[in-house]
Write a protein that holds these residues in place. Structure first.
Motif, PDB file in Angstrom:
ATOM      1  N   HIS A  14       0.825  -1.205   0.000  1.00  0.00           N
ATOM      2  CA  HIS A  14       0.000   0.000   0.000  1.00  0.00           C
ATOM      3  C   HIS A  14       0.862   1.259   0.000  1.00  0.00           C
ATOM      4  CE1 HIS A  14      -3.322   2.699   0.811  1.00  0.00           C
ATOM      5  NE2 HIS A  14      -2.706   3.143   1.900  1.00  0.00           N
ATOM      6  N   ARG A  15       1.938   1.240   0.811  1.00  0.00           N
ATOM      7  CA  ARG A  15       2.826   2.398   0.844  1.00  0.00           C
ATOM      8  C   ARG A  15       3.534   2.582  -0.486  1.00  0.00           C
ATOM      9  NH1 ARG A  15       4.011   0.449   6.152  1.00  0.00           N
ATOM     10  NH2 ARG A  15       5.923  -0.515   5.370  1.00  0.00           N
ATOM     11  N   GLN A  16       3.997   1.464  -1.074  1.00  0.00           N
ATOM     12  CA  GLN A  16       4.670   1.563  -2.359  1.00  0.00           C
ATOM     13  C   GLN A  16       3.716   2.059  -3.445  1.00  0.00           C
ATOM     14  OE1 GLN A  16       6.270  -2.337  -2.981  1.00  0.00           O
ATOM     15  NE2 GLN A  16       8.112  -1.948  -1.765  1.00  0.00           N
ATOM     16  N   HIS A  17       2.491   1.573  -3.440  1.00  0.00           N
ATOM     17  CA  HIS A  17       1.515   2.020  -4.440  1.00  0.00           C
ATOM     18  C   HIS A  17       1.195   3.491  -4.254  1.00  0.00           C
ATOM     19  CE1 HIS A  17      -1.856   1.954  -7.180  1.00  0.00           C
ATOM     20  NE2 HIS A  17      -2.665   2.409  -6.236  1.00  0.00           N
ATOM     21  N   ARG A  18       1.132   3.927  -2.986  1.00  0.00           N
ATOM     22  CA  ARG A  18       0.829   5.326  -2.727  1.00  0.00           C
ATOM     23  C   ARG A  18       1.964   6.220  -3.190  1.00  0.00           C
ATOM     24  NH1 ARG A  18      -0.771   6.212   3.251  1.00  0.00           N
ATOM     25  NH2 ARG A  18       1.488   6.123   3.514  1.00  0.00           N
ATOM     26  N   ARG A  19       3.210   5.734  -3.019  1.00  0.00           N
ATOM     27  CA  ARG A  19       4.340   6.519  -3.495  1.00  0.00           C
ATOM     28  C   ARG A  19       4.364   6.576  -5.015  1.00  0.00           C
ATOM     29  NH1 ARG A  19       7.390   3.997   0.764  1.00  0.00           N
ATOM     30  NH2 ARG A  19       8.135   2.461  -0.719  1.00  0.00           N
ATOM     31  N   GLN A  20       3.898   5.513  -5.663  1.00  0.00           N
ATOM     32  CA  GLN A  20       3.899   5.504  -7.112  1.00  0.00           C
ATOM     33  C   GLN A  20       2.770   6.365  -7.684  1.00  0.00           C
ATOM     34  OE1 GLN A  20       3.663   1.375  -8.054  1.00  0.00           O
ATOM     35  NE2 GLN A  20       5.768   0.917  -7.481  1.00  0.00           N
ATOM     36  N   GLN A  21       1.706   6.571  -6.919  1.00  0.00           N
ATOM     37  CA  GLN A  21       0.618   7.406  -7.387  1.00  0.00           C
ATOM     38  C   GLN A  21       1.063   8.859  -7.470  1.00  0.00           C
ATOM     39  OE1 GLN A  21      -2.614   6.353  -4.614  1.00  0.00           O
ATOM     40  NE2 GLN A  21      -3.828   5.868  -6.422  1.00  0.00           N
ATOM     41  N   ARG A  22       0.651   9.531  -8.501  1.00  0.00           N
ATOM     42  CA  ARG A  22       0.982  10.940  -8.680  1.00  0.00           C
ATOM     43  C   ARG A  22      -0.300  11.750  -8.814  1.00  0.00           C
ATOM     44  NH1 ARG A  22       6.168  12.563  -9.806  1.00  0.00           N
ATOM     45  NH2 ARG A  22       7.702  10.883  -9.904  1.00  0.00           N
ATOM     46  N   CYS A  23      -0.234  12.924  -8.257  1.00  0.00           N
ATOM     47  CA  CYS A  23      -1.379  13.828  -8.323  1.00  0.00           C
ATOM     48  C   CYS A  23      -1.568  14.276  -9.768  1.00  0.00           C
ATOM     49  CB  CYS A  23      -1.141  15.012  -7.396  1.00  0.00           C
ATOM     50  SG  CYS A  23      -2.437  16.273  -7.472  1.00  0.00           S
ATOM     51  N   PRO A  24      -2.759  14.186 -10.314  1.00  0.00           N
ATOM     52  CA  PRO A  24      -2.961  14.590 -11.713  1.00  0.00           C
ATOM     53  C   PRO A  24      -2.849  16.095 -11.937  1.00  0.00           C
ATOM     54  CG  PRO A  24      -5.055  14.024 -10.697  1.00  0.00           C
ATOM     55  CD  PRO A  24      -3.995  13.655  -9.706  1.00  0.00           C
ATOM     56  N   HIS A  25      -2.835  16.895 -10.864  1.00  0.00           N
ATOM     57  CA  HIS A  25      -2.776  18.348 -11.024  1.00  0.00           C
ATOM     58  C   HIS A  25      -1.344  18.865 -10.939  1.00  0.00           C
ATOM     59  CE1 HIS A  25      -4.450  22.330 -11.241  1.00  0.00           C
ATOM     60  NE2 HIS A  25      -3.768  22.707 -10.178  1.00  0.00           N
ATOM     61  N   CYS A  26      -0.641  18.546  -9.836  1.00  0.00           N
ATOM     62  CA  CYS A  26       0.737  19.035  -9.681  1.00  0.00           C
ATOM     63  C   CYS A  26       1.776  18.049 -10.192  1.00  0.00           C
ATOM     64  CB  CYS A  26       1.025  19.359  -8.216  1.00  0.00           C
ATOM     65  SG  CYS A  26       1.077  17.912  -7.120  1.00  0.00           S
ATOM     66  N   THR A  27       1.348  16.793 -10.472  1.00  0.00           N
ATOM     67  CA  THR A  27       2.176  15.708 -11.022  1.00  0.00           C
ATOM     68  C   THR A  27       3.212  15.182 -10.037  1.00  0.00           C
ATOM     69  OG1 THR A  27       3.951  17.055 -12.011  1.00  0.00           O
ATOM     70  CG2 THR A  27       1.941  16.747 -13.323  1.00  0.00           C
ATOM     71  N   TYR A  28       3.174  15.603  -8.769  1.00  0.00           N
ATOM     72  CA  TYR A  28       4.114  15.081  -7.780  1.00  0.00           C
ATOM     73  C   TYR A  28       3.520  13.858  -7.088  1.00  0.00           C
ATOM     74  CZ  TYR A  28       7.250  19.071  -8.207  1.00  0.00           C
ATOM     75  OH  TYR A  28       8.141  19.991  -8.680  1.00  0.00           O
ATOM     76  N   PRO A  29       4.365  12.989  -6.465  1.00  0.00           N
ATOM     77  CA  PRO A  29       3.850  11.802  -5.777  1.00  0.00           C
ATOM     78  C   PRO A  29       2.910  12.171  -4.633  1.00  0.00           C
ATOM     79  CG  PRO A  29       6.220  11.622  -6.118  1.00  0.00           C
ATOM     80  CD  PRO A  29       5.842  13.028  -6.474  1.00  0.00           C
ATOM     81  N   ILE A  30       1.921  11.320  -4.400  1.00  0.00           N
ATOM     82  CA  ILE A  30       0.991  11.503  -3.293  1.00  0.00           C
ATOM     83  C   ILE A  30       1.658  10.959  -2.039  1.00  0.00           C
ATOM     84  CG2 ILE A  30      -1.279  10.906  -2.382  1.00  0.00           C
ATOM     85  CD1 ILE A  30      -2.289  10.730  -5.236  1.00  0.00           C
TER      86      ILE A  30
END
Length: 407
Positions: A69-85
């Motif tokens: 879950h932590r790894q998936h969350r780090r891989q997710q990126r915000c579609p607006h600022c494009t930085y990792p969540i």
């Protein structure tokens, strides 16, 4: 010796002493006891291991799920600022489908406040030895000092930084203290780069801090040859004159006008040539404050990178004593210890805030139409320097990836 004590005379059964068979039986009995104890201990360890294996899977599965879950969350990126969540994602809405890293990005997406342009992050300069050492790009809000001995081709490096920006379709500004505008433009033609189309496209500004220092400017203008007058005419609208270069506030104001004319925000490159010349005009504290002000108004506010050149010759390593003023420091040096009877030029990154870089020296040369390029000094020096154009003869000195020389 008595007969009873002789080796062959043993006490009969039923009398004092033990026979050989009795001793052998007792020894075997002790061995069996040890074997049983060892077997019981092994069986106990096996039972404990099976019990532990039976108890641990749920804990390990939970731990594994949390890690995933932590790894998936780090891989997710915000579609607006494009930085990792970085934390728990913020759910989106119908107008702004998510997930987002924050409510601010979700609201900005819903209001069509676009901030996903990548110009303010990192960019490749297009200069081979520099990009080889900083493979992920230089931060666009960085103030970088290019410092080195005389003969390390700093002018060619700053010229190529501008040229690569122009060919990417971006504008550029040159703050010229060392040379008049016509000499600055001539560097491009010397490297076989035709600057005339970009002057017509209005992508370049030269903040002229040199010409007005001359006592007889009209005489200087009249002595130019036909080619100089032609190029000067084409570049007339690209020159921003500074009447008093020792007034750094006027220089900063002229730089701001040039940036506004080209609408430079999150795009382009600015070059300052050079800090050494400013150091001869003003006191150290004024130079220090000028660099800090320009870094704030150009690099940090506009996200436009600036490259300033300086020499390390003399008593001081840098014209400004405080190195923290600069976001990055790139050292250029002459090296004569790599190839016998050969003096080579090398480039290394000393400091670069916000970016990873290779902590090595890159050996480079300059070729017309190619600019700075790296090569292996152990195998390609002869081809590079006998060719005269930097393209090599026979075995070409091409760039197939980072080739580093030196210790």
């Amino acid at each position: 010796m008595d007969d009873a004590d002789r080796p062959g005379n043993r006490p009969p059964e039923g009398q004092t002493g033990r026979t050989v068979d009795e001793k052998r039986q007792r020894r075997h009995q002790r061995q069996r006891q040890h074997q049983h104890q060892h077997q019981h201990q092994h069986q106990y360890q096996q039972r404990q291991y099976r019990q532990d294996q039976h108890r641990e899977p749920r804990y390990r599965q939970d731990q594994h799920r949390q890690l995933q879950h932590r790894q998936h969350r780090r891989q997710q990126r915000c579609p607006h600022c494009t930085y990792p969540i970085a934390d728990e994602p913020v759910q989106g809405t119908d107008d702004a489908p998510g997930p987002f890293c924050s409510e601010a990005c979700r609201d900005g997406e819903a209001d069509d406040e676009i901030v996903r342009e990548h110009g303010y992050k990192r960019f490749p300069t297009g200069v081979e030895p520099l990009d080889a050492l900083v493979p992920r790009g230089i931060p666009s809000n960085a103030f970088v000092l290019l410092t080195g001995d005389e003969g390390t081709r700093r002018s060619e490096l700053t010229t190529e930084l501008v040229w690569r920006a122009l060919t990417r379709g971006e504008p550029a500004v040159i703050v010229a203290f060392n040379d008049p505008p016509i000499a600055v433009l001539e560097r491009f033609f010397t490297l076989d780069w035709n600057l005339l189309p970009f002057l017509e496209m209005d992508r370049l500004r030269i903040v002229d801090c040199f010409t007005h220092r001359l006592e007889d400017r009209d005489a200087f203008q009249s002595t130019r040859n036909d080619w100089g007058q032609f190029v000067g005419g084409v570049a007339e609208d690209a020159v921003v004159a500074v009447r008093d270069p020792s007034d750094l506030r006027e220089v900063a104001s002229a730089l701001e006008r040039a940036l506004d004319d080209l609408e430079m925000t999150e795009t382009g490159v600015t070059v300052l040539d050079s800090i050494d010349e400013i150091d001869t005009l003003v006191q150290d504290r004024l130079l220090h404050n000028f660099v800090k002000d320009v870094r704030a108004t150009v690099c940090k506010a506009r996200f436009v990178p600036m490259f300033a050149s300086a020499t390390t010759s003399g008593d001081r390593a840098y014209p400004i004593d405080d190195e923290y003023v600069f976001d990055g420091i790139v050292d250029l040096r002459l090296a004569d210890h790599i190839v016998p009877e050969t003096r080579l030029t090398q480039l290394g990154v000393r400091k670069l805030v916000g970016a990873q870089f290779v902590p090595q020296w890159a050996t480079y040369a300059v070729g017309p139409g190619r600019g700075l390029f790296t090569f292996d000094p152990a195998t390609e020096s002869t081809d590079v320097f006998t060719a005269g154009t930097g393209t090599g003869t026979g075995t070409e000195a091409r760039f197939d990836g980072p080739s580093y020389g030196g210790p």
